[in-house]
Each structure stands twice: as structure tokens, then as C-alpha cells.
Design a protein around this motif. Structure first.
Motif, PDB file in Angstrom:
ATOM      1  N   GLU A 705       4.929   2.233  -5.427  1.00 36.33           N
ATOM      2  CA  GLU A 705       3.379   2.239  -6.075  1.00 36.33           C
ATOM      3  C   GLU A 705       2.434   1.332  -4.972  1.00 36.33           C
ATOM      4  O   GLU A 705       1.632   0.468  -5.203  1.00 36.33           O
ATOM      5  N   VAL A 706       2.675   1.874  -3.879  1.00 38.00           N
ATOM      6  CA  VAL A 706       1.644   1.460  -2.725  1.00 38.00           C
ATOM      7  C   VAL A 706       0.664   2.308  -2.385  1.00 38.00           C
ATOM      8  O   VAL A 706       0.838   3.738  -2.541  1.00 38.00           O
ATOM      9  N   ASN A 707      -0.452   1.646  -2.356  1.00 39.81           N
ATOM     10  CA  ASN A 707      -1.753   2.461  -2.076  1.00 39.81           C
ATOM     11  C   ASN A 707      -1.475   3.228  -0.709  1.00 39.81           C
ATOM     12  O   ASN A 707      -1.185   2.681   0.353  1.00 39.81           O
ATOM     13  N   ALA A 708      -1.581   4.582  -0.892  1.00 41.74           N
ATOM     14  CA  ALA A 708      -1.362   5.445   0.457  1.00 41.74           C
ATOM     15  C   ALA A 708      -2.452   6.517   0.428  1.00 41.74           C
ATOM     16  O   ALA A 708      -3.089   6.806  -0.215  1.00 41.74           O
ATOM     17  N   SER A 709      -2.751   6.716   1.875  1.00 43.54           N
ATOM     18  CA  SER A 709      -3.737   7.859   2.204  1.00 43.54           C
ATOM     19  C   SER A 709      -3.204   8.469   3.223  1.00 43.54           C
ATOM     20  O   SER A 709      -2.594   7.933   4.081  1.00 43.54           O
ATOM     21  N   TYR A 710      -3.594   9.624   3.370  1.00 41.65           N
ATOM     22  CA  TYR A 710      -3.021  10.482   4.342  1.00 41.65           C
ATOM     23  C   TYR A 710      -4.129  11.302   5.018  1.00 41.65           C
ATOM     24  O   TYR A 710      -5.151  11.785   4.417  1.00 41.65           O
ATOM     25  N   CYS A 711      -3.789  11.738   6.360  1.00 43.14           N
ATOM     26  CA  CYS A 711      -4.748  12.590   7.061  1.00 43.14           C
ATOM     27  C   CYS A 711      -3.904  13.263   7.847  1.00 43.14           C
ATOM     28  O   CYS A 711      -2.993  13.074   8.533  1.00 43.14           O
ATOM     29  N   SER A 712      -4.400  14.462   8.270  1.00 40.89           N
ATOM     30  CA  SER A 712      -3.921  15.574   9.074  1.00 40.89           C
ATOM     31  C   SER A 712      -4.691  15.901  10.290  1.00 40.89           C
ATOM     32  O   SER A 712      -6.023  15.915  10.109  1.00 40.89           O
ATOM     33  N   ILE A 713      -4.111  15.800  11.249  1.00 38.07           N
ATOM     34  CA  ILE A 713      -4.849  16.251  12.774  1.00 38.07           C
ATOM     35  C   ILE A 713      -4.356  18.004  13.033  1.00 38.07           C
ATOM     36  O   ILE A 713      -3.266  18.000  12.992  1.00 38.07           O
TER      37      ILE A 713
END
Length: 856
Positions: A705-713
Motif C-alpha cells: 500500500e505504497v503510494n506509487a506513480s508511473y511514467c513511460s519514456i
């Protein structure tokens, strides 16, 4: 690892150049050529090279990175990248200030360029990271980027110029990348780790070693320019002095040993002459010949002195005056004679012939009439010439003649004439020929041509004077100014010459007696050597100057020795690298499963490096690289890094660039879990191209339950660094895939009416291929409840009790897979299947969405 205060206190005791160098390394660990030159100039200046520039900016406490600030800085975004590789400046990356941010990108997508900007901005000591603009575009514009930060609730923008000093406010952020991951094989059975805060010591020692090498090269080049005196082939006093010259040699020592004086020159000439005499002549014969020449020159001198005396200005003046008196007396006498003998029967009475006749008669009178006074004019007297009796008028004439002859004027004239005659005779007898024909003149001309020339001029002037004086024999009147001047007689020069020759004669006589050729040759070599060195006296001073510079180089080189660094670093490492830190490393190594390799942990400094060493406990000495694989070495590095951040007092963020490359699935899984644990208490930013690792991170982020954000390049043609929040299709969950496919339907509806049917059909087939993959993901994720997933290495059997399995569910899966597969696989032309409409596609997608809702 509270190192800041210790470094600050220690730096205050360092030389100014070293204090300044530490500041430079904190601000920019890789110095360019100009900065390195400034450092070298500072070192040389402090060691006596006053011609070098001195550019010192002291280290301040704020320059030292603080890994444990009171208020942690968090990076919120990275935007506006200008002239950085091929990154499109339109895009940027958003970071979650709390928890995990994963930036996924395939190779060459531009991910590493974003990572480099952050690594360079955050890492206090960075030797490798260099950022370049787009190499396919010309131009020299400055590369910049905007880093948005958050600290204690306030927002800030760092307008960063890349390839410059790290940003001081970002130093609490720790970096892990390929450079960190290197495990240094220090020697057999040992692996080296340098803690981040100690790397300043490593960089300092490395740079000092490089500078020391450069100074050694400069010193060698300087030594090659050092003057040599190879012409000094044998041992001599001056050669011994040259060989003994050091940077401390004084000017007075040079003057005392290398100045070739006039006395030395004279002595050398004398010795050379003596050796020539001893080697090629009979000294006795030479002495005898010199004795004769001295005697002849002495006689010549006496002759010249006599001439000089007789033709002195006073005597010439007296002679001219005598001649004038005589001519005046003669003129007077002639007037009187004319008056006395004016009426005589014969002419020229009173003339010189007549006077001579008179004198002769007077002499004869002494014989004829010895008892009578001249002239005898008594009655019986006879004429002395004709022997006849004298008549009265003859008696009177003779008496008158005698009175005239006895007159004072006549006597004076006779006396002056005689004096003049005697002087003229004396002039004529002066020994001019003796001087001009003297054989010793040849010797004198060879030995001293200047002196001989003076003598010649003197003689010539004397001859001219005598010739002029002799002209008075014709009873002419001359004046003093009519007589040429007598050239100066070189009496002093002759005396000096004779004195020198007499000394030379005595010297020759001593040579005959001593015959000390060996001593003379030794003295001659000493003087020749001294003369040779004197001709190169500037080289002697240049030699001293060069040695002084060499000494300064030696002092500078000595100041770069890393022994004191090592001693200090050992002291700091022993006090600051605590047992707790070592326990953290042991724990991390244990979790990363290196149990099959037995290590013992110790710390010490080597050549300016403060290190932790893992020593392989093995009876056989072997190179670590031959034991540990690349993956195992990375495991060790990760253990060090994780232990280091765990031992810090603050919750400063961490950035990791491809942390699990070369790791196997089990260790990759642990690293993902370990980083998710860290993300619960600090900002964690991970750059990766590993899709499996990305999936694992997603799994543990959800699990913990860790706040996570993702981004793709992504890269689109020549445009790189295109950052979007959407992750690659392969990483999306069922729900996100449904959302994506929904978003594509309006586009397809538009294409259905506007595009060529063949093009539309191809696009529709692609959409159904993605729909089919979504059904497959739904089976893994929903139907099987994640028991088995393709990116997961484990079978989650504990999830079996939550699996829903009904006929309806099976039917939905079969129908959905069948329908989507129909348009994915190649078909026979005979079937002639109709292209699905947009409404049909919506219905097929709704079936998948209905299926997914059954598991909520």
C-alpha cells in the motif's frame, strides 16, 4: 556517518590550495583543464613559484553536502530540458513527493538523459556523468533544465545549467547507478566499497595523484633543460663546484669559484708560455737569448736617451738663439769691417779668407819675432809674407788691422761661430743609424710593435730636426717654429718593457732550475676549466635557478602525498563507520543471499581511499573477479548502498538508475521489495528498462500500500524523451486496458466512414488483437486471482481460495477469446467475413468489462 563537521574542522588545518581543491571537488568533482591548471598554479605558488597565478576560494561549511538536513528536499518534477541529448523540451517528468516513482523506458528512449540530469544535480562527488547536447545538431547553446522541488511545504525551481557544480540543496538525495554498482577488486580475496560521504576523499586522493604525476612530468621536462658542462672532462676544483651546486648555492660561491679574473688570464698565458718553452725549447737557450735582447734594448734605450737629451726642446731653442746671436754679431762685424777696410788697395780685406791669412801670419810671427808683440812694426821689422821692409803706411795698416782683429765684436763673432760649429758637429754625430739599423729592433717589433712604432716615430722626428738645424750652415736665420717637434720619447714604456722582460728572465731561470711541468699542466687545466665555466657563467646561474625550481617542484610533489590523507581517513572511518553500519551491510548481504560466499568485514584506508573491505575467507588466494559474477558484484554494491541509506538519520530521497541489471529473478524480487519498504518512509525514484522489475515493483507497491506513480519514456523518430503517465500496454492491468480500448473506439468510428476499408480493417484487427491480450490478462489477474502471472516468478497458492469459477465465467472467456481470435488469425478468402462495425466492437468490449465486474 556524521562527517560534515569533521571534514570542516580538518579542512581548516590544510594548506590553502588543498582547502580550495576540496571546495572545487564538492562543487564539481571533474575539473576541466582550466580549473586543473588553476589548482596546479595554486600548489606551485604556495611552494615558491611566485610567477604563478594564485586563485583561492576557501571551503565554506555550506559547500560540504549535508546528507542529514533538518528538512528533506523532494523533487516534484523535471521540465524544460533544453539542448540535452535528443530530449524534446515539450515534455517532462512528474515525481511523487512521497512514495515511489518509476520511470520506464526502453533503450534509446531518452530515459538515461533525464536520469543524468538528476544524478549530476544531486551527487556531490561525481566523476563520470557528462551531459551532451544533440550530437546531430550544430550549435553551442547552453544545456539547461528546470528542477522543481518541495521542502517544508514550500515550492522552489532550480534553474540548472548542466555540467556545473551539483545543487547544494539536493545533496541529501542519494544516487545509485552503474558507477556506484562497480565493486572494486582491490586485490586477491578482497572487494572494496567506498561510502558516499567518504568519496570526497577518494576523488581528492585520485586528483592529487594525477596532479602529482603531472608535476613529475613537468619536473622531468625541467631537468632536461638543466645546463650540463660536458666540456669538463677531468676532475678540477671548478668541476667539483659545479657538481656540488644545489638550490642553496649562493652568488658569492659562484663568484668565488667561477669568475675568471685578469690575473687568472695572465697566469694562464704565463703557464701556457712556460709549458711551450719546457715542451718545445731549451729553456737555458731561451734565457740566454732573452738576456742578450734585454742588454741590446738597454743599450738602445741609452742611445735614444742621448738623442732625446741632445735634441731636447731647450737645447734646440738654445741652438737657434746661438745661431741668431752669431748672425747678428756677424752682421755687425761686417759693417765694422767695411768701415775699417773701406780704402784698402785689395778687395775683401776683413773677409774670412783674409782672417785666416791673418791668423796664419800671426802664428808665423811667434816664430819670426818671438820677443815682439804682433804685429812687429819697428824700424827693422820685415813683412811676414814678402820679407820686405815695412814702409810707414804698411806699419800703420798692420797696426790698424791688429786693432780690428782684437776688437770685442770680432772676438765674439769668432766665438759664436765656433760654438755653432761644434753644436752642428755634435748634431751630425747623433747615432741615428745605430738605432735604425739595430738588429734588436726586429725582436722588439715582434714582441711589442706599439713600442717599436713609438721609437720609430721618435727617430724620424729627430732626423727631421737635425736636418732643419743643419740648414744654418748657410748662415740662414731659422725660428723655433720652423723646427719640427720631437716625438715623445717612450722612456717609461721601455722601462716597463725591460722590467717585464727582466721578470721574465728571472722566471726562465727558475724554470731551468725547477722543471715543474706536471704541476704547471695541472694548474693550466684548472685555469682552462675555470675559463670555460666563466664563459658560461649565465648557465651556472641558470643551473642554480633550475635546481631551485626543481626543489620547489619536489616540495609541491611532496605536498601531494596521500599518506596523511590515508591516516586521517582511517581515523575518521574507525570513528564514524560504526558497528551498526557494518551490521546493516551484513544484514543486506544476508537478504541478498550471498551465504554461499563467506566474507569478513573490515575497514581501512589505502592510498587516500577510505574503504570497507569484504575479504573472502578462503585458503586459496584468488582474484575476486574470478570468483564473483557481474550479478554477484552488483548484489554486493546494492548491499552497500542500501546499508548506507539505512544508517542515515534523515529520510533523504534516493534515485536509482537500472539497479537490477545483471541480477537473477530472486534477487530482483528482493530489491524491488526492499525499495518499496524504503518508499514507505522516503521519496524513491527508479529509472528502469526492465519490464519484469517494473511489474514486481507494481506488485509490491500494491501489496505494501505504497503510494506509487508511473511514467513511460518513448522515442518517436528523432524525438526522444517523450514522457507520458500512460505505461506501456504490456504493463497495464485489465481495467486500464479496458479504458485504453474504450478511448480508441471513437477514433475507429471516425475511420470507419472516412478511411479506405482495407486500412480500417487493419486497424480493427489491431484493436481485436489488444482485446484478445486483455482477455488473457483478465484470466491471469481476475479468473486465477493472480495465482500465476507471466511476470511473476512465484505461484501464489494462497490466492486459490478466492478464485471464482462458474459456467457463466467460463462461457464469457470462451466467447470473448473466440471472437477476438477470429480477427487476429489469418483466414481463408472463401469465408468472406464481414468487417466488424464500431457498434459490434463496443459490444465485444462490454463483454470484457462485464466479466471484470464479476470479480469486484
Amino acid at each position: 556517518m556524521e562527517l560534515n563537521n569533521h571534514i570542516w574542522e580538518w579542512s581548516l588545518q590544510l594548506p590553502k590550495w588543498q582547502n580550495d581543491l576540496i571546495r572545487r571537488l564538492y562543487q564539481k568533482s571533474v575539473l576541466d583543464s582550466e580549473e586543473l591548471k588553476e589548482v596546479i598554479d595554486n600548489i606551485l605558488y604556495e611552494n615558491g613559484f611566485t610567477d604563478k597565478n594564485f586563485n583561492i576560494t576557501p571551503l565554506e561549511e555550506s559547500h560540504i553536502p549535508n546528507k542529514n538536513p533538518k528538512d528533506v528536499v523532494k523533487i516534484t518534477s523535471l521540465k524544460n530540458l533544453q539542448h540535452i541529448a535528443a530530449i524534446d523540451s515539450e515534455y517532462g517528468i512528474q515525481f511523487s513527493p512521497d512514495g515511489l516513482t518509476v520511470i520506464y523506458g526502453e533503450n534509446s528512449a531518452g530515459k538515461s538523459s533525464y536520469a543524468k540530469v538528476l544524478k549530476q544535480a544531486c551527487r556531490a562527488v561525481d566523476e563520470k556523468t557528462k551531459i551532451y547536447p544533440n550530437i546531430y545538431k550544430s550549435g553551442t547553446a547552453t544545456s539547461t533544465a528546470d528542477i522543481y522541488t518541495q521542502q517544508n511545504g514550500s515550492e522552489n525551481i532550480i534553474k540548472r545549467i548542466v555540467n556545473t557544480a551539483p545543487e547544494s540543496q539536493l545533496t541529501s538525495i542519494s544516487i545509485f547507478d552503474t558507477d556506484c554498482a562497480r565493486v572494486y577488486a582491490q586485490s586477491e580475496n578482497e572487494v572494496v566499497f567506498i561510502p558516499t560521504e567518504f568519496k570526497i576523499f577518494d576523488v581528492l586522493a585520485t586528483l592529487q595523484t594525477e596532479i602529482r604525476h603531472r608535476l613529475l612530468l613537468s619536473k622531468e621536462a625541467l631537468l632536461k633543460t638543466m645546463p650540463t658542462f660536458n666540456e669538463l672532462t677531468s676532475s678540477s676544483k671548478v668541476e667539483n663546484f659545479i657538481n656540488s651546486i644545489t638550490y642553496q648555492t649562493k652568488d658569492k660561491d659562484v663568484r668565488g669559484n667561477c669568475i675568471f679574473t685578469k690575473e687568472d688570464q695572465t697566469r694562464l698565458e704565463q703557464i701556457s708560455s712556460d709549458l711551450k718553452v719546457l715542451s718545445h725549447s731549451n729553456p737555458l737557450k731561451v734565457a740566454q737569448e732573452l738576456q742578450r735582447n734585454i742588454s741590446d734594448i738597454t743599450n738602445l734605450k741609452n742611445t735614444l736617451q742621448n738623442i732625446n737629451q741632445e735634441l731636447s726642446n731647450g737645447k734646440v731653442k738654445d741652438f737657434i738663439f746661438l745661431n741668431q746671436r752669431y748672425l747678428d754679431s756677424k752682421a755687425t762685424l761686417e759693417a765694422l769691417t767695411h768701415e775699417a777696410f773701406e780704402e784698402q788697395p785689395l778687395n775683401e780685406v776683413g773677409s774670412n779668407p783674409w782672417k785666416k791669412l791673418w791668423q796664419t801670419a800671426k802664428q808665423y810671427h811667434e816664430i819670426a819675432y818671438p820677443q815682439h808683440a804682433f804685429p812687429n812694426v819697428e824700424n827693422d821689422a820685415k813683412c811676414l809674407l814678402c820679407q820686405q821692409d815695412l814702409k810707414e803706411d804698411a806699419r800703420i795698416r798692420l797696426t790698424r788691422f791688429e786693432e780690428f782683429m782684437n776688437d770685442s765684436i770680432s772676438q765674439e763673432t769668432r766665438q759664436l761661430h765656433e760654438e755653432r760649429r761644434q753644436l752642428l758637429s755634435k748634431f751630425k754625430l747623433l747615432p741615428f743609424t745605430k738605432v735604425t739599423d739595430s738588429s734588436v729592433r726586429t725582436y722588439l717589433y715582434i714582441d711589442s710593435p706599439e713600442l717599436d712604432m713609438k721609437i720609430e716615430l721618435f727617430i724620424q722626428s729627430a732626423v727631421k730636426i737635425v736636418a732643419q738645424l743643419q740648414s744654418v750652415e748657410n748662415d740662414i736665420r731659422i725660428e723655433l717654429e720652423d723646427v719640427p717637434l720631437l716625438e715623445s720619447f717612450p722612456i717609461k714604456e721601455l722601462d716597463d718593457w725591460l722590467q717585464v722582460k727582466c721578470i721574465e728572465l728571472e722566471h726562465l731561470k727558475s724554470l731551468v732550475q725547477q722543471d715543474n711541468s706536471a704541476e704547471l699542466k695541472a694548474e693550466q687545466y684548472e685555469l682552462i676549466s675555470k675559463e670555460q665555466v666563466f664563459k658560461r657563467i649565465e648557465d651556472v646561474y641558470n643551473l642554480i635557478k633550475t635546481l631551485q625550481q626543481v626543489d620547489k617542484f619536489d616540495k609541491a610533489i611532496k605536498s601531494l602525498d596521500t599518506t596523511k590523507l590515508t591516516r586521517k581517513y582511517n581515523e575518521l572511518s574507525n570513528s564514524l563507520l560504526t558497528d551498526k553500519f557494518k551490521e546493516e551491510i551484513e544484514n543486506e548481504l544476508k537478504q541478498l543471499r550471498r551465504e554461499h560466499i563467506l566474507f569478513k568485514l573490515n575497514s581501512r584506508g589505502v592510498k587516500g581511499k577510505t574503504t570497507l573491505k569484504l575479504s573472502l575467507e578462503s585458503s586459496t588466494k584468488i582474484n575476486i573477479n574470478e570468483i564473483l559474477s557481474e550479478g554477484e558484484q552488483k548484489v554486493l554494491s546494492l548491499a552497500f548502498f542500501l546499508a548506507e541509506i539505512s544508517s542515515m538519520h534523515s529520510n533523504g530521497g534516493i534515485i536509482l538508475d537500472d539497479p537490477v541489471s545483471s541480477l537473477d529473478h530472486s534477487r530482483r524480487d528482493y530489491v524491488a521489495k526492499r525499495l518499496i519498504v524504503e518508499a514507505k518512509r522516503r521519496q524513491v525514484i527508479i529509472f528502469t528498462h526492465d519490464i519484469v522489475f517494473l511489474h514486481t515493483l507494481q506488485k509490491y507497491a500494491k501489496l505494501y500500500e505504497v503510494n506509487a506513480s508511473y511514467c513511460s519514456i518513448r522515442r518517436h523518430g528523432q524525438r526522444a524523451g517523450i514522457a507520458k503517465p500512460e505505461m506501456p500496454w504490456i504493463t497495464l492491468s485489465t481495467s486500464k486496458r479496458i479504458g485504453y480500448l474504450k478511448n480508441e473506439l471513437p477514433k475507429l468510428k471516425k475511420q470507419e466512414s472516412q478511411l479506405d476499408p482495407d486500412i480500417y480493417y487493419r486497424n480493427a484487427k489491431t484493436w481485436y488483437m489488444l482485446l484478445r491480450e486483455s482477455w488473457e490478462r483478465a484470466v491471469e489477474e481476475l479468473l486465477l486471482n493472480g495465482v500465476v502471472e507471466r511476470f511473476d516468478s512465484a505461484v501464489q497458492t494462497q490466492r486459490l481460495n478466492k478464485i471464482k469459477f462458474t459456467d457463466e465465467i467460463v462461457q464469457l472467456v470462451n466467447e470473448g477469446m473466440t471472437k477476438s481470435s477470429t480477427y487476429v488469425h489469418d483466414e481463408s478468402h472463401a469465408i468472406g467475413r464481414i468487417i466488424p462495425s464500431n457498434d459490434e466492437m463496443i459490444e465485444d468490449l462490454n463483454n470484457l468489462e462485464y466479466f471484470s465486474k464479476l470479480f469486484k
